[in-house]
Design a protein around this motif. Structure first.
Motif, PDB file in Angstrom:
ATOM      1  N   LEU A 162     -41.323  -2.754  12.510  1.00 25.38           N
ATOM      2  CA  LEU A 162     -39.935  -2.506  12.913  1.00 25.38           C
ATOM      3  C   LEU A 162     -38.963  -2.978  11.836  1.00 25.38           C
ATOM      4  CD1 LEU A 162     -40.074  -3.501  16.709  1.00 25.38           C
ATOM      5  CD2 LEU A 162     -40.209  -1.219  15.699  1.00 25.38           C
ATOM      6  N   GLN A 165     -39.062  -0.491   8.999  1.00 26.36           N
ATOM      7  CA  GLN A 165     -38.349   0.745   9.362  1.00 26.36           C
ATOM      8  C   GLN A 165     -36.846   0.565   9.240  1.00 26.36           C
ATOM      9  OE1 GLN A 165     -40.649   3.522   9.435  1.00 26.36           O
ATOM     10  NE2 GLN A 165     -39.081   4.124  10.881  1.00 26.36           N
ATOM     11  N   ALA A 166     -36.358  -0.556   9.787  1.00 26.90           N
ATOM     12  CA  ALA A 166     -34.911  -0.784   9.790  1.00 26.90           C
ATOM     13  C   ALA A 166     -34.373  -0.980   8.377  1.00 26.90           C
ATOM     14  CB  ALA A 166     -34.581  -1.999  10.651  1.00 26.90           C
ATOM     15  N   THR A 173     -37.829   8.875  12.093  1.00 24.86           N
ATOM     16  CA  THR A 173     -38.051   8.361  13.444  1.00 24.86           C
ATOM     17  C   THR A 173     -39.543   8.111  13.637  1.00 24.86           C
ATOM     18  OG1 THR A 173     -38.265  10.595  14.296  1.00 24.86           O
ATOM     19  CG2 THR A 173     -36.065   9.595  14.410  1.00 24.86           C
ATOM     20  N   LEU A 174     -39.846   7.281  14.624  1.00 25.24           N
ATOM     21  CA  LEU A 174     -41.243   6.966  14.934  1.00 25.24           C
ATOM     22  C   LEU A 174     -41.470   7.103  16.426  1.00 25.24           C
ATOM     23  CD1 LEU A 174     -42.272   3.683  13.053  1.00 25.24           C
ATOM     24  CD2 LEU A 174     -43.182   5.975  12.704  1.00 25.24           C
ATOM     25  N   GLY A 207     -32.056   3.535  24.679  1.00 21.19           N
ATOM     26  CA  GLY A 207     -32.306   4.978  24.596  1.00 21.19           C
ATOM     27  C   GLY A 207     -33.242   5.260  23.432  1.00 21.19           C
ATOM     28  N   PRO A 208     -32.842   6.181  22.530  1.00 25.05           N
ATOM     29  CA  PRO A 208     -33.729   6.525  21.420  1.00 25.05           C
ATOM     30  C   PRO A 208     -33.651   5.536  20.248  1.00 25.05           C
ATOM     31  CG  PRO A 208     -31.776   7.883  21.368  1.00 25.05           C
ATOM     32  CD  PRO A 208     -31.632   7.014  22.576  1.00 25.05           C
ATOM     33  N   ARG A 209     -32.998   4.412  20.474  1.00 26.72           N
ATOM     34  CA  ARG A 209     -32.896   3.425  19.385  1.00 26.72           C
ATOM     35  C   ARG A 209     -33.610   2.138  19.770  1.00 26.72           C
ATOM     36  NH1 ARG A 209     -27.349   2.214  17.092  1.00 26.72           N
ATOM     37  NH2 ARG A 209     -27.097   1.307  19.152  1.00 26.72           N
ATOM     38  N   ILE A 210     -34.335   1.592  18.805  1.00 25.03           N
ATOM     39  CA  ILE A 210     -34.886   0.248  18.961  1.00 25.03           C
ATOM     40  C   ILE A 210     -33.979  -0.637  18.110  1.00 25.03           C
ATOM     41  CG2 ILE A 210     -36.863  -1.256  18.525  1.00 25.03           C
ATOM     42  CD1 ILE A 210     -38.650   1.248  18.839  1.00 25.03           C
ATOM     43  N   VAL A 211     -33.211  -1.473  18.784  1.00 18.37           N
ATOM     44  CA  VAL A 211     -32.212  -2.279  18.081  1.00 18.37           C
ATOM     45  C   VAL A 211     -32.758  -3.681  17.841  1.00 18.37           C
ATOM     46  CG1 VAL A 211     -29.835  -3.132  18.119  1.00 18.37           C
ATOM     47  CG2 VAL A 211     -30.398  -0.978  19.276  1.00 18.37           C
ATOM     48  N   ILE A 212     -32.770  -4.086  16.581  1.00 15.55           N
ATOM     49  CA  ILE A 212     -33.213  -5.447  16.236  1.00 15.55           C
ATOM     50  C   ILE A 212     -32.018  -6.378  16.416  1.00 15.55           C
ATOM     51  CG2 ILE A 212     -34.069  -6.939  14.378  1.00 15.55           C
ATOM     52  CD1 ILE A 212     -35.525  -4.446  13.276  1.00 15.55           C
ATOM     53  N   ILE A 213     -32.107  -7.247  17.421  1.00 13.88           N
ATOM     54  CA  ILE A 213     -30.950  -8.100  17.694  1.00 13.88           C
ATOM     55  C   ILE A 213     -31.116  -9.506  17.102  1.00 13.88           C
ATOM     56  CG2 ILE A 213     -30.063  -6.882  19.705  1.00 13.88           C
ATOM     57  CD1 ILE A 213     -31.668  -8.576  21.516  1.00 13.88           C
TER      58      ILE A 213
END
Lengths: 226, 70
Positions: A162, A165-166, A173-174, A207-213
């Motif tokens: 992850l 990717q970021a 996209t994955l 949703g369609p985003r994986i957000v690294i917080i």
């Protein structure tokens, strides 16, 4: 005067570590021997176990290099982007294609046949040195992959994926299945690990985003220096 | 940015309809015997369809990004 296509071929060769060390007239001679191949997204370019199809150079597009098991499990070894080569190993050892290569996007490739590469190696020692360097780099990447697969849990590996990717300048996209193929596991394990990372407050599924917080926390989870 | 939607491989889809039953938002339906996204606006991307698909015909693509505060 060389045509635009010819100039592009030479410029492409110059981007590869193999050929960057060679002089212009030699590059032009190699450019004249390369065979062009186009393929559509999803198309299989070469198949694992079949006779060596030559050294492939990517001009445009993106491809994945994959090993598959009889049960259909896949392990993505790496991706090939413009200016990179694939199928290097059989070109030099004469063995079969070590992996299957599939186009992820419409791609334009050039192929240098196995006998030509061997002839070039005989003639240009600087090329042989560059080849050794590239193969050594690939060897390091594979050792790192073995270490990752054998020593780290799926969640640790996913945390690293992850982050990669970021940080990618133009990240594709994955899907969960693609993450699983990258990490040598199955889709269900990816779902479980994503939940785990979310419960630990490191990521959020939006949703369609994986957000690294929590970037630092995720790097710790990936066992990477922060 | 175009709306991201579940990708359905019609070759792998065997038309069992489990995903349609499972979709809480009625975003999926059957078209010519295969699953399809029939109402994209209703899709909330909860991945229930992907999880229930017995043939792995459905896949949801994700973008991975850092939070704005990171």
């Amino acid at each position: 005067m060389p045509s635009a296509d010819w100039t592009e071929r030479v410029a492409l060769l110059r981007r590869l570590p193999y050929f960057a060390v060679l002089d212009e007239p030699i590059l032009q001679a190699i450019a004249g021997e390369m065979r062009c191949r186009t393929c559509s997204a999803g198309e299989i370019v070469i198949v694992e176990g079949e006779p060596c199809a030559g050294l492939f150079i990517v001009q445009t597009g993106r491809l994945q290099i994959v090993r598959s098991s009889l049960q259909g499990r896949e392990q993505i070894l790496h991706f090939a982007s413009p200016g990179e080569s694939f199928n290097d190993v059989p070109v030099f050892d004469g063995g079969p294609n070590p992996a299957t290569v599939q186009a992820l996007e419409d791609s334009r490739l050039f192929v240098i046949e196995h006998p030509l590469m061997l002839a070039l190696l005989d003639r240009y020692p600087q090329l042989a040195r560059a080849v050794v360097g590239v193969l050594a780099t690939r060897c390091r990447q594979l050792v790192a992959l073995v270490q990752d697969l054998s020593l780290h849990t799926v969640t640790v590996r996913l945390a690293g994926l992850l982050l990669d990717q970021a940080e990618h300048p133009d990240p594709p996209t994955l899907t969960r299945a693609q993450m699983a193929a990258r990490l040598g596991t199955v889709r269900e394990m990816i779902s479980r690990s994503l939940r785990e990372l979310e419960q630990e407050g490191l990521i959020r599924l939006d949703g369609p985003r994986i957000v690294i917080i929590d970037r630092v926390g995720l790097a710790c989870r990936a066992q990477r220096p922060t | 940015m175009d709306k991201f939607l579940p990708l359905i491989d019609v070759v792998l889809c065997d038309g069992c309809g489990l995903c349609v039953t499972r979709c809480a938002n009625q975003a999926l339906g059957m078209v010519d015997g295969k699953a399809a996204v029939i109402d994209p606006e209703r899709c909330n991307y909860d991945a229930a369809c992907e999880a229930v698909c017995p043939t792995s015909a459905i896949a949801l693509p994700y973008q991975v990004v850092f939070a704005a505060s990171e």
